[in-house]
Design a protein around this motif. Structure first.
Motif, mmCIF file in Angstrom:
data_model
loop_
_atom_site.group_PDB
_atom_site.id
_atom_site.type_symbol
_atom_site.label_atom_id
_atom_site.label_comp_id
_atom_site.label_asym_id
_atom_site.label_seq_id
_atom_site.Cartn_x
_atom_site.Cartn_y
_atom_site.Cartn_z
ATOM 1 N N ASP A 1 0.853 -1.190 0.000
ATOM 2 C CA ASP A 1 0.000 0.000 0.000
ATOM 3 C C ASP A 1 0.890 1.241 0.000
ATOM 4 O O ASP A 1 1.790 1.372 0.841
ATOM 5 N N PRO A 2 0.656 2.176 -0.936
ATOM 6 C CA PRO A 2 1.533 3.351 -1.048
ATOM 7 C C PRO A 2 1.661 4.161 0.229
ATOM 8 O O PRO A 2 2.667 4.847 0.444
ATOM 9 N N GLU A 3 0.665 4.086 1.123
ATOM 10 C CA GLU A 3 0.719 4.897 2.342
ATOM 11 C C GLU A 3 1.887 4.509 3.239
ATOM 12 O O GLU A 3 2.359 5.319 4.050
ATOM 13 N N HIS A 4 2.387 3.255 3.092
ATOM 14 C CA HIS A 4 3.481 2.805 3.952
ATOM 15 C C HIS A 4 4.849 3.173 3.378
ATOM 16 O O HIS A 4 5.840 3.185 4.110
ATOM 17 N N GLY A 5 4.912 3.424 2.086
ATOM 18 C CA GLY A 5 6.167 3.824 1.463
ATOM 19 C C GLY A 5 7.238 2.748 1.509
ATOM 20 O O GLY A 5 8.435 3.058 1.548
ATOM 21 N N LEU A 6 6.831 1.487 1.502
ATOM 22 C CA LEU A 6 7.793 0.380 1.612
ATOM 23 C C LEU A 6 8.132 -0.214 0.257
ATOM 24 O O LEU A 6 7.259 -0.409 -0.587
ATOM 25 N N GLU A 7 9.405 -0.512 0.081
ATOM 26 C CA GLU A 7 9.836 -1.319 -1.057
ATOM 27 C C GLU A 7 9.848 -2.772 -0.588
ATOM 28 O O GLU A 7 10.473 -3.082 0.433
ATOM 29 N N VAL A 8 9.160 -3.630 -1.293
ATOM 30 C CA VAL A 8 8.949 -4.997 -0.832
ATOM 31 C C VAL A 8 9.726 -5.983 -1.698
ATOM 32 O O VAL A 8 9.582 -6.000 -2.927
ATOM 33 N N GLU A 9 10.547 -6.785 -1.044
ATOM 34 C CA GLU A 9 11.229 -7.905 -1.709
ATOM 35 C C GLU A 9 10.585 -9.197 -1.208
ATOM 36 O O GLU A 9 10.387 -9.365 0.000
ATOM 37 N N VAL A 10 10.275 -10.110 -2.117
ATOM 38 C CA VAL A 10 9.571 -11.329 -1.743
ATOM 39 C C VAL A 10 10.435 -12.546 -2.055
ATOM 40 O O VAL A 10 10.958 -12.694 -3.164
ATOM 41 N N ILE A 11 10.575 -13.409 -1.049
ATOM 42 C CA ILE A 11 11.214 -14.717 -1.244
ATOM 43 C C ILE A 11 10.120 -15.749 -0.983
ATOM 44 O O ILE A 11 9.836 -16.089 0.165
ATOM 45 N N PRO A 12 9.470 -16.250 -2.037
ATOM 46 C CA PRO A 12 8.272 -17.075 -1.818
ATOM 47 C C PRO A 12 8.607 -18.523 -1.483
ATOM 48 O O PRO A 12 9.672 -19.041 -1.833
ATOM 49 N N GLY A 13 7.670 -19.152 -0.788
ATOM 50 C CA GLY A 13 7.680 -20.593 -0.616
ATOM 51 C C GLY A 13 6.597 -21.190 -1.500
ATOM 52 O O GLY A 13 5.969 -20.499 -2.308
ATOM 53 N N VAL A 14 6.349 -22.476 -1.333
ATOM 54 C CA VAL A 14 5.276 -23.138 -2.074
ATOM 55 C C VAL A 14 3.952 -22.757 -1.430
ATOM 56 O O VAL A 14 3.799 -22.853 -0.208
ATOM 57 N N SER A 15 2.988 -22.317 -2.240
ATOM 58 C CA SER A 15 1.704 -21.891 -1.681
ATOM 59 C C SER A 15 0.975 -23.075 -1.054
ATOM 60 O O SER A 15 1.153 -24.232 -1.451
ATOM 61 N N ALA A 16 0.140 -22.755 -0.080
ATOM 62 C CA ALA A 16 -0.653 -23.797 0.577
ATOM 63 C C ALA A 16 -1.578 -24.487 -0.410
ATOM 64 O O ALA A 16 -1.844 -25.687 -0.289
ATOM 65 N N VAL A 17 -2.079 -23.747 -1.399
ATOM 66 C CA VAL A 17 -2.966 -24.357 -2.399
ATOM 67 C C VAL A 17 -2.204 -25.373 -3.243
ATOM 68 O O VAL A 17 -2.684 -26.483 -3.493
ATOM 69 N N ALA A 18 -0.999 -25.006 -3.677
ATOM 70 C CA ALA A 18 -0.186 -25.950 -4.452
ATOM 71 C C ALA A 18 0.140 -27.183 -3.621
ATOM 72 O O ALA A 18 0.102 -28.319 -4.121
ATOM 73 N N GLN A 19 0.461 -26.984 -2.350
ATOM 74 C CA GLN A 19 0.743 -28.118 -1.470
ATOM 75 C C GLN A 19 -0.479 -29.011 -1.320
ATOM 76 O O GLN A 19 -0.370 -30.240 -1.364
ATOM 77 N N ALA A 20 -1.635 -28.405 -1.137
ATOM 78 C CA ALA A 20 -2.853 -29.196 -0.934
ATOM 79 C C ALA A 20 -3.152 -30.052 -2.159
ATOM 80 O O ALA A 20 -3.462 -31.246 -2.028
ATOM 81 N N PHE A 21 -3.086 -29.472 -3.334
ATOM 82 C CA PHE A 21 -3.346 -30.266 -4.534
ATOM 83 C C PHE A 21 -2.263 -31.324 -4.750
ATOM 84 O O PHE A 21 -2.546 -32.414 -5.259
ATOM 85 N N ALA A 22 -1.038 -31.007 -4.352
ATOM 86 C CA ALA A 22 0.024 -32.012 -4.457
ATOM 87 C C ALA A 22 -0.260 -33.196 -3.536
ATOM 88 O O ALA A 22 -0.083 -34.361 -3.926
ATOM 89 N N ARG A 23 -0.734 -32.909 -2.302
ATOM 90 C CA ARG A 23 -1.061 -34.001 -1.389
ATOM 91 C C ARG A 23 -2.202 -34.852 -1.956
ATOM 92 O O ARG A 23 -2.245 -36.066 -1.766
ATOM 93 N N ALA A 24 -3.128 -34.196 -2.655
ATOM 94 C CA ALA A 24 -4.264 -34.922 -3.233
ATOM 95 C C ALA A 24 -3.908 -35.582 -4.562
ATOM 96 O O ALA A 24 -4.704 -36.365 -5.092
ATOM 97 N N GLY A 25 -2.746 -35.263 -5.116
ATOM 98 C CA GLY A 25 -2.329 -35.845 -6.395
ATOM 99 C C GLY A 25 -3.201 -35.384 -7.552
ATOM 100 O O GLY A 25 -3.456 -36.142 -8.486
ATOM 101 N N MET A 26 -3.629 -34.122 -7.502
ATOM 102 C CA MET A 26 -4.550 -33.595 -8.513
ATOM 103 C C MET A 26 -3.947 -32.376 -9.198
ATOM 104 O O MET A 26 -3.263 -31.580 -8.564
ATOM 105 N N PRO A 27 -4.213 -32.203 -10.507
ATOM 106 C CA PRO A 27 -3.832 -30.945 -11.160
ATOM 107 C C PRO A 27 -4.734 -29.824 -10.667
ATOM 108 O O PRO A 27 -5.855 -30.062 -10.232
#
Length: 399
Positions: free
Chosen positions: A86-112
């Motif tokens: 949000d521009p009001e905070h004036g922050l520059e954001v760097e992201v180091i992502p992990g695997v999303s919970a949705v991707a993990q859930a579908f992986a556990r279910a073995g589904m595309p």
């Protein structure tokens, strides 16, 4: 004052070298209590337990030093990145992502999951999330307190689904449970969890299974095999295409809505509303019509909840609608619908007297009414009149 923050997504696996370096250098770390207890966190850093992201963002912006935010999975996917940017905070954001919970859930279910819808359910958006689960055959639900598996199942009345409930993904407490939707409310579920809601249209419906797509997420058939909508109906033809176009335009069905189609007749309105992504309950007192709608919906590749019964009695136990279409105006049915306070009600009347009485009922119920006399004339190949239809079309919007 901090002008930069590193957001690290943790999915249960050891952090990358870049994430470890950021955590080691941090003078402020924000995260949930389990995240702050991780051994990779600099214990000498100031710590913020994440509650309100907005409050945390303001504290981070005012911090003199190096800030890190620990979040679950991919923090750019229904995560903290949007609030921090949000521009009001004036922050520059760097992201180091992990695997999303949705991707993990579908992986556990073995589904595309390129053909899945993903929704975030909160106490405010629970109804919309449930309506998406009614309308689509594969939905991932990111839950929240008060909007978890049990609440989803309780609201998903009249619809059979399979729930794949993934609790505490990426932790030692991770557990995956598969239950039919009628059994889910009998259990207490550990948070956080992700729910995969699967079922409905079978592989015989066009484009449902075994299809390789080109775009993530799946509309349930719209615009269908033929370009356009409100065309000459291939599903019946009781409702003239021009009237269908007007009613659909005024209803404005969309993903997350629940549509009641009362007196659904050939099902053409219900099917097209579902093609726009809405969940649809089609009500008709004629058993043969209900059977026809079921076949037509299957052929159209959409999911409908079909109720055989006479309105208004058949409406009493139905979940709350967002918009309602009534095939033919009836004061008693209109009054029953007004009592449920949908955003819009559209209907038709064969005579001016009926149109006026229904208009009064809608206006007294707090609705503004648009009245249109629609005349459609179908011409044959010789430009001769083949069929004429004249209808009073009423569209009511809640004040």
């Amino acid at each position: 004052m901090a002008d930069r923050v590193t957001v690290i997504g943790w999915d249960g696996s050891p952090p990358s070298d870049a994430a470890k370096a950021a955590l080691s250098a941090a003078t402020l770390v924000a995260g949930t209590r389990p995240h702050l207890a991780l051994p990779y966190v600099n214990k000498n850093a100031e710590q913020i337990v994440l509650g309100s992201i907005e409050i945390a963002a303001r504290r981070i912006a005012g911090h003199r030093g190096t800030a890190v935010v620990l979040a679950g999975g991919d923090p750019g996917f229904f995560g903290v990145v949007r609030a921090l940017r949000d521009p009001e905070h004036g922050l520059e954001v760097e992201v180091i992502p992990g695997v999303s919970a949705v991707a993990q859930a579908f992986a556990r279910a073995g589904m595309p999951w390129d053909d899945a819808r993903v929704v975030a359910a909160t106490s405010r958006t629970l109804r919309q999330a449930v309506n998406v689960c009614r309308a689509y055959p594969k939905v991932a639900v990111l839950t929240a307190p008060g909007a978890g598996p049990a609440e989803l199942a309780l609201l998903l009345t009249g619809v059979h689904r399979t729930f794949v409930i993934c609790e505490a993904l990426g932790t030692e407490q991770e557990q995956v449970t598969v239950l039919t939707s009628d059994k889910v409310a009998d259990h207490i579920w550990r948070e956080p969890n992700v729910v995969l809601v699967v079922g409905g249209m079978t592989s015989n419906a066009p484009g449902v299974a075994g299809r390789t797509g080109w775009i993530a997420g799946r509309d349930p058939g719209f615009p269908g095999p033929v370009r356009g909508w409100a065309l000459a109906s291939e599903y019946g033809g009781h409702v003239p295409a021009q009237l269908r176009a007007f009613q659909l335009a005024r209803l404005g069905p969309r993903t997350g809505d629940l549509v009641w189609d009362i007196g659904a007749a050939d099902g053409s309105i219900a099917i097209e509303a579902a093609r726009f992504g809405a969940a649809v309950i089609a009500v008709d007192r004629d058993a043969d019509a209900c059977d026809w709608i079921k076949v037509a919906a299957r052929r159209g590749g959409v999911e409908l909840h079909i109720v055989h019964g006479t309105a208004p009695q058949a409406l009493e136990d139905l979940p709350e609608p967002d918009v309602v279409r009534i095939g033919h105006a009836d004061a008693e049915v209109v009054s029953a619908c007004v009592a449920r306070r949908p955003e819009r009600i559209v209907t038709t009347a064969a005579t001016r007297d009926t149109a006026e009485s229904v208009t009064r009922a809608l206006a007294e119920g707090g609705y503004e009414v648009e009245r249109v006399l629609l005349q459609s004339v179908e011409l044959d190949s010789e430009w001769a009149e083949r069929e004429r239809s004249v209808t009073f079309a009423l569209s009511a919007s809640r004040r």
